[in-house]
Write an enzyme that holds these catalytic residues in place. Structure first.
Site, PDB file in Angstrom:
ATOM      1  CG  ASP A 153      -4.659  -3.891  -4.139  1.00  0.00           C
ATOM      2  OD1 ASP A 153      -5.011  -4.816  -3.375  1.00  0.00           O
ATOM      3  OD2 ASP A 153      -5.435  -3.353  -4.956  1.00  0.00           O
TER       4      ASP A 153
ATOM      5  CG  ASN B 157      -8.019  -4.149   4.151  1.00  0.00           C
ATOM      6  OD1 ASN B 157      -6.883  -3.688   4.164  1.00  0.00           O
ATOM      7  ND2 ASN B 157      -8.734  -4.229   3.040  1.00  0.00           N
TER       8      ASN B 157
HETATM    9  C1  IPE Z   1      -5.862  -1.205  -0.074  1.00  0.00           C
HETATM   10  O1  IPE Z   1      -6.159  -2.351  -0.786  1.00  0.00           O
HETATM   11  C2  IPE Z   1      -5.430  -1.554   1.306  1.00  0.00           C
HETATM   12  C3  IPE Z   1      -4.115  -2.206   1.430  1.00  0.00           C
HETATM   13  C4  IPE Z   1      -3.291  -2.448   0.467  1.00  0.00           C
HETATM   14  C5  IPE Z   1      -3.743  -2.547   2.764  1.00  0.00           C
HETATM   15  P1  IPE Z   1      -7.652  -2.916  -0.873  1.00  0.00           P
HETATM   16  O2  IPE Z   1      -7.600  -4.134  -1.717  1.00  0.00           O
HETATM   17  O3  IPE Z   1      -8.234  -3.054   0.470  1.00  0.00           O
HETATM   18  O4  IPE Z   1      -8.403  -1.718  -1.626  1.00  0.00           O
HETATM   19  P2  IPE Z   1      -9.742  -1.712  -2.476  1.00  0.00           P
HETATM   20  O5  IPE Z   1     -10.766  -2.454  -1.686  1.00  0.00           O
HETATM   21  O6  IPE Z   1      -9.453  -2.401  -3.774  1.00  0.00           O
HETATM   22  O7  IPE Z   1     -10.036  -0.261  -2.677  1.00  0.00           O
HETATM   23  C1  IPE Z   2      -3.475  -6.348  -0.531  1.00  0.00           C
HETATM   24  O1  IPE Z   2      -3.835  -7.385  -1.365  1.00  0.00           O
HETATM   25  C2  IPE Z   2      -3.223  -6.818   0.875  1.00  0.00           C
HETATM   26  C3  IPE Z   2      -4.233  -6.375   1.850  1.00  0.00           C
HETATM   27  C4  IPE Z   2      -5.225  -5.547   1.610  1.00  0.00           C
HETATM   28  C5  IPE Z   2      -4.103  -6.886   3.201  1.00  0.00           C
HETATM   29  P1  IPE Z   2      -5.337  -7.837  -1.525  1.00  0.00           P
HETATM   30  O2  IPE Z   2      -5.651  -8.859  -0.506  1.00  0.00           O
HETATM   31  O3  IPE Z   2      -6.248  -6.657  -1.547  1.00  0.00           O
HETATM   32  O4  IPE Z   2      -5.306  -8.498  -2.968  1.00  0.00           O
HETATM   33  P2  IPE Z   2      -6.373  -8.364  -4.118  1.00  0.00           P
HETATM   34  O5  IPE Z   2      -6.561  -6.899  -4.385  1.00  0.00           O
HETATM   35  O6  IPE Z   2      -7.629  -9.006  -3.629  1.00  0.00           O
HETATM   36  O7  IPE Z   2      -5.766  -9.068  -5.277  1.00  0.00           O
HETATM   37 MG    MG Z   3      -6.934  -5.437  -3.023  1.00  0.00          MG
END
Ligand code: IPE
Ligand code: IPE
Ligand code: MG
Length: 240
Positions: free
Chosen positions: A11, A59
């Site tokens: 993340d 997502n």
């Molecule tokens: C979790 O990250 C999913 C992945 C890393 C693929 P998210 O960014 O989607 O999680 P939340 O929304 O902060 O819980």
């Molecule tokens: C994790 O990074 C990757 C995916 C969930 C695909 P994020 O896209 O959630 O990055 P932040 O949390 O918005 O910084």
């Molecule tokens: Mg995230």
């Protein structure tokens, strides 16, 4: 104590890019490089199972453009990285409800997963459209089919048998779960498989999670005592 299975919630890509005044996709691209370096580290350390959360069942709620870019990046990365991964002994597996993806991407994942390295070194499990709750439900459904077919009695249901229907049933449970990006939550990643995992929430954003960061977490893991419900190994106070 050896580590047999590491799982990572990767993340922080979006925030990493935003801090650099770049589009979020730039962060996802940088994240692929960290995936590469993490695989290298795990191979060097002879860790036989690595599970990465790449795209959650939640997502899809992101802007369509970001979802599309993630799919394109996923497709490109699979094409680009697979030959080298096979050479290095990496078996790629995909967990999640794959039926939601485009037929092209589904075929790609099927092809990639069918390619077996000559000398096996590591399972790389990529969780896409994965949700921990989905996993329990799909296991229950498949188990139910078997229960009806084989006339299994409820008394015969136990954790070991149920586990056979969960994703990653052929691999040991997670020893070490890492989440980068500073949030202290599981976000519907593996649930069943992390029952006794040591969990590390790291503030570092995924694109900055370099080999030395992983090494630091692994060192901390070794300093923890996994009691599995028992008392501490050096606790002799019970001896009267
Ligand atoms: C979790 O990250 C999913 C992945 C890393 C693929 P998210 O960014 O989607 O999680 P939340 O929304 O902060 O819980
Ligand atoms: C994790 O990074 C990757 C995916 C969930 C695909 P994020 O896209 O959630 O990055 P932040 O949390 O918005 O910084
Ligand atoms: Mg995230």
């Amino acid at each position: 104590m050896t580590i047999k299975h590491i799982a990572i919630i990767m993340d922080g890509n979006g925030r990493w890019a935003t801090a650099k005044r770049r589009p979020r996709t730039f962060g996802h691209q940088a994240g692929v490089k960290t995936v590469r370096s993490t695989i290298e580290s795990c191979l060097q350390k002879n860790i036989p199972n690595l599970t990465l959360f790449a795209f959650s069942s939640e997502n899809w709620s992101r802007p369509a453009k970001e979802v599309q870019k993630l799919m394109d990046l996923f497709m490109r990365s699979l094409t680009k990285e697979t030959p080298e991964l096979l050479n290095q002994g990496v078996q790629q597996n995909f967990i999640g409800d794959l039926s939601k993806f485009s037929p092209k991407l589904q075929n790609k994942m099927r092809d990639v997963a069918s390619l077996k390295p000559d000398t096996f070194k590591m399972n790389l499990n990529i969780a896409v459209n994965y949700g921990g709750k989905w996993d329990v439900i799909q296991a229950a459904k498949r188990f139910n089919d078997e229960i009806i077919k084989e006339n299994i009695s409820a008394d015969d249901i136990n954790e070991e048998i149920f586990n056979q229907y969960m994703a990653l049933s052929d691999q040991p449970p997670v020893d070490l779960l890492i989440r980068t990006g500073g949030e202290h939550r599981i976000s519907n990643f593996l649930l069943w498989q992390i029952a006794y995992a040591e969990i590390f929430f790291e503030d570092v954003l995924w694109p900055d999670f370099h080999a030395q960061e992983l090494n630091r977490v692994i060192e901390k893991f070794y300093s923890r005592e996994r009691r599995f419900g028992n008392i501490g190994e050096h606790d002799n106070s019970h001896i009267e």
